[in-house]
Design a protein around this motif. Structure first.
Motif, mmCIF file in Angstrom:
data_model
loop_
_atom_site.group_PDB
_atom_site.id
_atom_site.type_symbol
_atom_site.label_atom_id
_atom_site.label_comp_id
_atom_site.label_asym_id
_atom_site.label_seq_id
_atom_site.Cartn_x
_atom_site.Cartn_y
_atom_site.Cartn_z
ATOM 1 N N ASP A 137 -59.047 63.886 25.775
ATOM 2 C CA ASP A 137 -58.897 62.691 26.608
ATOM 3 C C ASP A 137 -60.147 62.426 27.435
ATOM 4 O O ASP A 137 -60.541 61.260 27.619
ATOM 5 N N GLN A 138 -60.793 63.490 27.933
ATOM 6 C CA GLN A 138 -62.015 63.303 28.717
ATOM 7 C C GLN A 138 -63.147 62.767 27.850
ATOM 8 O O GLN A 138 -63.929 61.899 28.277
ATOM 9 N N ILE A 139 -63.238 63.198 26.621
ATOM 10 C CA ILE A 139 -64.282 62.690 25.716
ATOM 11 C C ILE A 139 -64.016 61.221 25.386
ATOM 12 O O ILE A 139 -64.945 60.390 25.355
ATOM 13 N N ALA A 188 -66.147 54.279 28.018
ATOM 14 C CA ALA A 188 -66.914 53.702 29.118
ATOM 15 C C ALA A 188 -68.360 53.438 28.743
ATOM 16 O O ALA A 188 -68.984 52.493 29.255
ATOM 17 N N ASN A 189 -68.929 54.246 27.858
ATOM 18 C CA ASN A 189 -70.366 54.144 27.578
ATOM 19 C C ASN A 189 -70.697 53.966 26.102
ATOM 20 O O ASN A 189 -71.873 53.756 25.758
ATOM 21 N N GLN A 233 -68.639 53.482 17.820
ATOM 22 C CA GLN A 233 -68.245 54.803 18.307
ATOM 23 C C GLN A 233 -66.796 54.789 18.788
ATOM 24 O O GLN A 233 -66.046 55.740 18.568
ATOM 25 N N LYS A 234 -66.388 53.688 19.450
ATOM 26 C CA LYS A 234 -65.004 53.598 19.927
ATOM 27 C C LYS A 234 -64.032 53.531 18.768
ATOM 28 O O LYS A 234 -62.891 54.018 18.843
ATOM 29 N N PHE A 273 -55.737 62.479 18.623
ATOM 30 C CA PHE A 273 -55.300 63.876 18.616
ATOM 31 C C PHE A 273 -55.884 64.645 19.808
ATOM 32 O O PHE A 273 -56.982 64.331 20.286
ATOM 33 N N ASN A 274 -55.160 65.641 20.271
ATOM 34 C CA ASN A 274 -55.618 66.527 21.356
ATOM 35 C C ASN A 274 -55.592 67.980 20.835
ATOM 36 O O ASN A 274 -54.711 68.759 21.181
#
Length: 338
Positions: free
Chosen positions: A275-277, A283-284, A289-290, A296-297
């Motif tokens: 989730d952090q990645i 955001a950037n 890339q999005k 998946f986690n």
């Protein structure tokens, strides 16, 4: 007088023979047999191979395997000298006693004694190098995969560093540090009297990987450059002499060794979660890339690392079969005779 002269002339040979017999009997009666045992002072055990000589003569003998001796001297008088390498010479005055118990004490100042080192000999006063011996009782315990691991941390001045975690990769061994920039700094390995080439064994990254650690009895480390006097220039970086176990002639001996180990990861690396990645990419990142982001986690460290269980079992049978072989041959011959 005439009758005596006639008798002497007619029986001259008989009289001379009797005189010779009496003389030999007298000389034989003058001989004395001296017996006894020679023991060492520290342990009070019999000493084999001790030289015993009647001082001032060539009459000499030596002790047997139990330290017993027997020597004949012309008369019950004289001085017996007892000599042995590494022990002080002792003199015993022989008078009426014919049985002795002699104790020899060690002599630390016998620097002219010959010592066998490697495949050469040298005098004790010339043997000034540093020698360290590590036996079975001093080996490192635990899961040992290569022989040099048993020596790690046991001898001062010897640094053993593992090359990598790859099985069979071996270790880097340095005795009192390296001394050459271009040439090899590895020590010379001598296994049961056979030196290995400094280049190692063809087809193996570690020359010691061919030896089962359970078969090694002792490590002898020669740390000084004086070892070059025995093994030549190859020993300039020190020598590690490996002696393997050998069977004894006192019957069969069965040895079993088992080592079981469990490997478990203590701490995982602290990394970003899925989730952090995704939040960083959203955001950037670019649209392409999005689009590659999934939902998946997965914690890949949980999947990669798992508890490992290993076991190492060794069984060996050693001993001498000489008596058994002789008995078997006797049975075969007996059957063949019938």
């Amino acid at each position: 007088m005439h009758n005596f002269t006639s008798f002497f002339r007619s029986n001259k040979r008989i009289l001379m023979l009797l005189l010779l017999i009496f003389t030999n009997g007298y000389l034989f009666a003058q001989q004395a047999t001296i017996t006894g045992v020679v023991k060492s002072a520290p342990d009070n055990l019999g000493m084999p191979g001790v030289s015993i000589r009647l001082k001032g003569t060539a009459i000499a003998t030596s002790t047997d395997a139990q330290g017993n001796f027997s020597i004949k001297i012309p008369a019950k008088a004289g001085i017996l000298e007892f000599t042995s390498v590494g022990y002080q010479t002792r003199e015993i005055q022989v008078t009426k006693t014919t049985n002795f118990t002699v104790t020899l004490t060690e002599d630390a100042a016998t620097l002219n004694d010959v010592v066998v080192v490697g495949y050469g000999t040298t005098r004790k006063q010339d043997l000034t190098g540093s020698v360290a011996v590590v036996g079975v009782k001093d080996f490192q315990k635990g899961s040992i995969t290569t022989p040099e691991q048993m020596l790690s941390g046991k001898v001062s001045g010897v640094a053993i560093t593992s090359n990598s975690g790859q099985p069979g990769s071996g270790s880097t061994i340095r005795i009192r540090g390296g001394s050459s920039l271009n040439a090899s700094n590895d020590p010379l390995f001598v296994i049961d009297g056979v030196p290995l080439e400094n280049g190692g064994v063809s087809g193996a990254s570690n020359p010691l990987s061919f030896i089962n650690p359970n078969d090694i009895e002792t490590f002898t480390v020669l740390k000084d450059a004086s070892a070059a006097a025995i093994y030549g220039a190859r020993a300039a970086n020190g020598v590690i002499i490996i002696t393997t176990k050998k069977g004894l002639g006192d019957g069969l001996k069965v040895s079993f060794n088992s080592v079981n180990s469990i490997s478990k990861i203590v701490k995982q690396l602290d990394v970003l979660s899925a989730d952090q990645i995704r939040s960083i990419v959203n955001a950037n990142g670019t649209a392409a890339q999005k689009a590659q982001l999934g939902g998946f986690n997965t914690n890949w460290q949980d999947l990669i690392y798992q508890d490992g269980i290993s076991t190492d079992n060794n069984i060996s049978i050693s001993g001498g079969l000489k008596n058994c072989l002789i008995a078997c041959l006797s049975v075969i011959r007996t059957k063949a005779a019938y």
